[in-house]
Design an enzyme around this catalytic site. Structure first.
Site, PDB file in Angstrom:
ATOM      1  N   LYS A 186       0.856  -1.193   0.000  1.00  0.00           N
ATOM      2  CA  LYS A 186       0.000   0.000   0.000  1.00  0.00           C
ATOM      3  C   LYS A 186       0.879   1.225   0.000  1.00  0.00           C
ATOM      4  O   LYS A 186       2.024   1.172   0.468  1.00  0.00           O
ATOM      5  CB  LYS A 186      -0.874   0.022   1.262  1.00  0.00           C
ATOM      6  CG  LYS A 186      -2.091   0.892   1.136  1.00  0.00           C
ATOM      7  CD  LYS A 186      -3.225   0.134   0.474  1.00  0.00           C
ATOM      8  CE  LYS A 186      -4.467   0.963   0.298  1.00  0.00           C
ATOM      9  NZ  LYS A 186      -5.613   0.108  -0.068  1.00  0.00           N
ATOM     10  N   GLY A 200     -20.632   7.001   2.263  1.00  0.00           N
ATOM     11  CA  GLY A 200     -19.567   7.272   1.296  1.00  0.00           C
ATOM     12  C   GLY A 200     -20.118   7.393  -0.109  1.00  0.00           C
ATOM     13  O   GLY A 200     -20.958   6.595  -0.521  1.00  0.00           O
ATOM     14  N   GLY A 224     -17.852   8.018  -2.833  1.00  0.00           N
ATOM     15  CA  GLY A 224     -16.676   8.001  -3.708  1.00  0.00           C
ATOM     16  C   GLY A 224     -16.856   6.914  -4.756  1.00  0.00           C
ATOM     17  O   GLY A 224     -17.985   6.525  -5.083  1.00  0.00           O
ATOM     18  N   ASN A 225     -15.760   6.391  -5.265  1.00  0.00           N
ATOM     19  CA  ASN A 225     -15.826   5.359  -6.308  1.00  0.00           C
ATOM     20  C   ASN A 225     -16.643   4.154  -5.848  1.00  0.00           C
ATOM     21  O   ASN A 225     -17.559   3.706  -6.541  1.00  0.00           O
ATOM     22  CB  ASN A 225     -14.404   4.947  -6.711  1.00  0.00           C
ATOM     23  CG  ASN A 225     -14.398   3.854  -7.764  1.00  0.00           C
ATOM     24  OD1 ASN A 225     -14.471   2.674  -7.423  1.00  0.00           O
ATOM     25  ND2 ASN A 225     -14.377   4.225  -9.020  1.00  0.00           N
ATOM     26  N   ALA A 226     -16.337   3.654  -4.652  1.00  0.00           N
ATOM     27  CA  ALA A 226     -17.028   2.450  -4.173  1.00  0.00           C
ATOM     28  C   ALA A 226     -18.496   2.738  -3.860  1.00  0.00           C
ATOM     29  O   ALA A 226     -19.400   2.061  -4.360  1.00  0.00           O
ATOM     30  CB  ALA A 226     -16.311   1.902  -2.939  1.00  0.00           C
ATOM     31  N   GLY A 227     -18.757   3.769  -3.065  1.00  0.00           N
ATOM     32  CA  GLY A 227     -20.107   4.067  -2.617  1.00  0.00           C
ATOM     33  C   GLY A 227     -21.051   4.448  -3.745  1.00  0.00           C
ATOM     34  O   GLY A 227     -22.200   3.980  -3.792  1.00  0.00           O
TER      35      GLY A 227
END
Ligand code: GLU
Length: 420
Positions: free
Chosen positions: A105, A217, A219-222
């Site tokens: 990471k 969230g 963002g991309n995921a949410g």
């Protein structure tokens, strides 16, 4: 919310798994710490022509099963312990999915909201120059994460390619399609979570068509989770939030309207007719499925008791702390762990890397099908392991079952390689 150290939490989870599975103590010691930790400080020319020094990290947790793999976060509160924790979770994530990567990471301490594109590009390139000696398609392959985008991946790939003197598309994943990203990668994290949700709902006999879902969230995921849950299952998304706060609407929110509101006003709260709620309130709503899709340490021992959902789908990394696990289990919440639920992201990345190294490209349908096969198998493996332990008289949650599988595979690879 009380202070939590994500790396201590990651170590605690490993220690618990090690005890239950009787992990060899040499393997355990090796797996408690990252193999390699890199901290870099580098200059970036800002728009006012001053030079600012930034600090970044790249941690390779373990590469026994393959090159390091994991995203890069740009976050004002980034710190080494968070990156270490996230690199550990990447190791377990790749192992559970049984894809040929270890875990890594990266992160840079920066506030992207106060930077323009020019500065963001300069920062991305300088960070890659600083860590170029530690990454590569066969060594460690970064990807996007919190506040990093496909465009940033393209700049980073370009910078690395310039250093090498030839194109190295496979050095980084999550790239735009124009620079040989993969079909289906942009929403593969959320898509993977939907396959897991489909299986979990089947098991719990929950009708997703009638289900009420809350997502923390956007963002991309949410945001993709919102879109896909409505499109694939017809579920109702009754609440959503971003870092500033969120909205609740009993009759269900409309995705396009929400996107429009966010684009026009910069926040979600101006959604007409919906009730404003805080991030804390969202977690306590009376819903069927709760999806924390933002950042770590959201469900802790202080609020775990107030989670009302029957399925908790951990789409973020580390949203549930170890001291909350027992409370959730006691209350009968079916909690599915992050490194299973959000593994669609890195599985999509694996496909991108495989296509880059073969120079042979797949269709979106092929990508989704392969993703479904891998993640559904992971889900079933986790449930089977949980059952096996129950038969031996040991009651474990799904997180522990996932740990046992993932840690077991990494330990076996280290053993075969003669590391202990
Ligand atoms: N950042 C994503 C994760 O935490 C994706 C990592 C990757 O694709 O390498 O899983």
């Amino acid at each position: 919310m009380e202070e939590q150290n994500p790396f201590k939490n990651a170590q605690k989870q490993l220690d618990d798994a090690a005890e239950i599975m009787n992990l060899d103590r040499h393997a355990h010691a090796l797996l408690r710490e990252p193999m390699q930790t890199v901290t870099v400080n580098f200059p970036v020319r800002m728009k006012d022509n001053t030079t600012k020094t930034f600090t970044g990290f790249r941690v390779m947790y373990n590469n026994a099963r393959g090159p390091g793999k994991g995203g890069i976060r740009f976050h004002p509160h980034e710190d080494l312990d968070t990156v270490k924790a996230l690199s550990a979770w990447m190791t377990w994530k790749c192992s559970l999915a049984n894809i040929p990567f270890g875990g890594a990471k990266g992160g840079v301490i920066c506030d992207t909201k106060s930077m323009n594109d020019f500065e963001l590009e300069a920062l991305s390139r300088q960070y890659i120059r600083s860590i170029a000696g530690f990454i590569g398609p066969k060594t460690d392959i970064p990807a996007p994460d919190v506040y990093t985008t496909p465009q940033i991946m393209a700049w980073m790939m370009d910078e690395y390619s310039k250093i090498k003197g030839h194109n190295e598309f496979g050095v980084i994943t999550g790239k735009p399609l124009e620079t040989w990203g993969s079909e289906g990668r942009s929403d593969s994290t959320a898509m993977g979570a939907m396959y897991v949700l489909r299986e979990a709902a089947k098991m719990k006999k929950l009708n997703l068509r009638k289900a009420k879902i809350a997502i923390q969230g956007f963002g991309n995921a949410g945001s993709f989770a919102f879109e896909l849950a409505t499109k694939l299952f017809g579920s109702k998304i009754v609440a959503i939030s971003d870092s500033r706060g969120g909205v609740y609407l009993e009759s269900g929110l409309d995705f396009n309207k929400l996107k429009d509101v966010k684009e026009r006003t910069g926040n979600l709260e101006s959604y007409k007719g919906a009730q404003k709620i805080t991030n804390e309130q969202l977690l306590e709503l009376d819903v069927d499925v709760l999806i924390p899709a933002a950042i770590e340490n959201q469900v802790t021992k202080s609020n775990a008791d107030k989670v009302n959902a029957s399925i908790l789908l951990e789409l973020a990394n580390g949203p549930v702390t170890p001291d909350a696990d027992g409370i959730l289990a006691q209350n009968g919440v079916f909690d599915l762990p992050d490194f299973l639920v959000n593994s669609g992201g890195v599985i999509g990345s694996y496909f991108e890397w495989a296509q880059n190294t073969q120079n042979y490209y797949w269709t979106k349908d092929e990508v989704y099908q392969k993703l479904d096969t891998i993640i559904t198998k992971s889900f079933k493996d986790v449930i089977a392991t949980q059952k096996q332990y129950a038969e031996k008289g040991k009651k474990i949650n799904t997180r522990m079952a996932a740990y046992i599988i993932a840690v077991g595979r990494v330990a076996a690879a280290m053993k075969a390689r003669g590391w202990y």
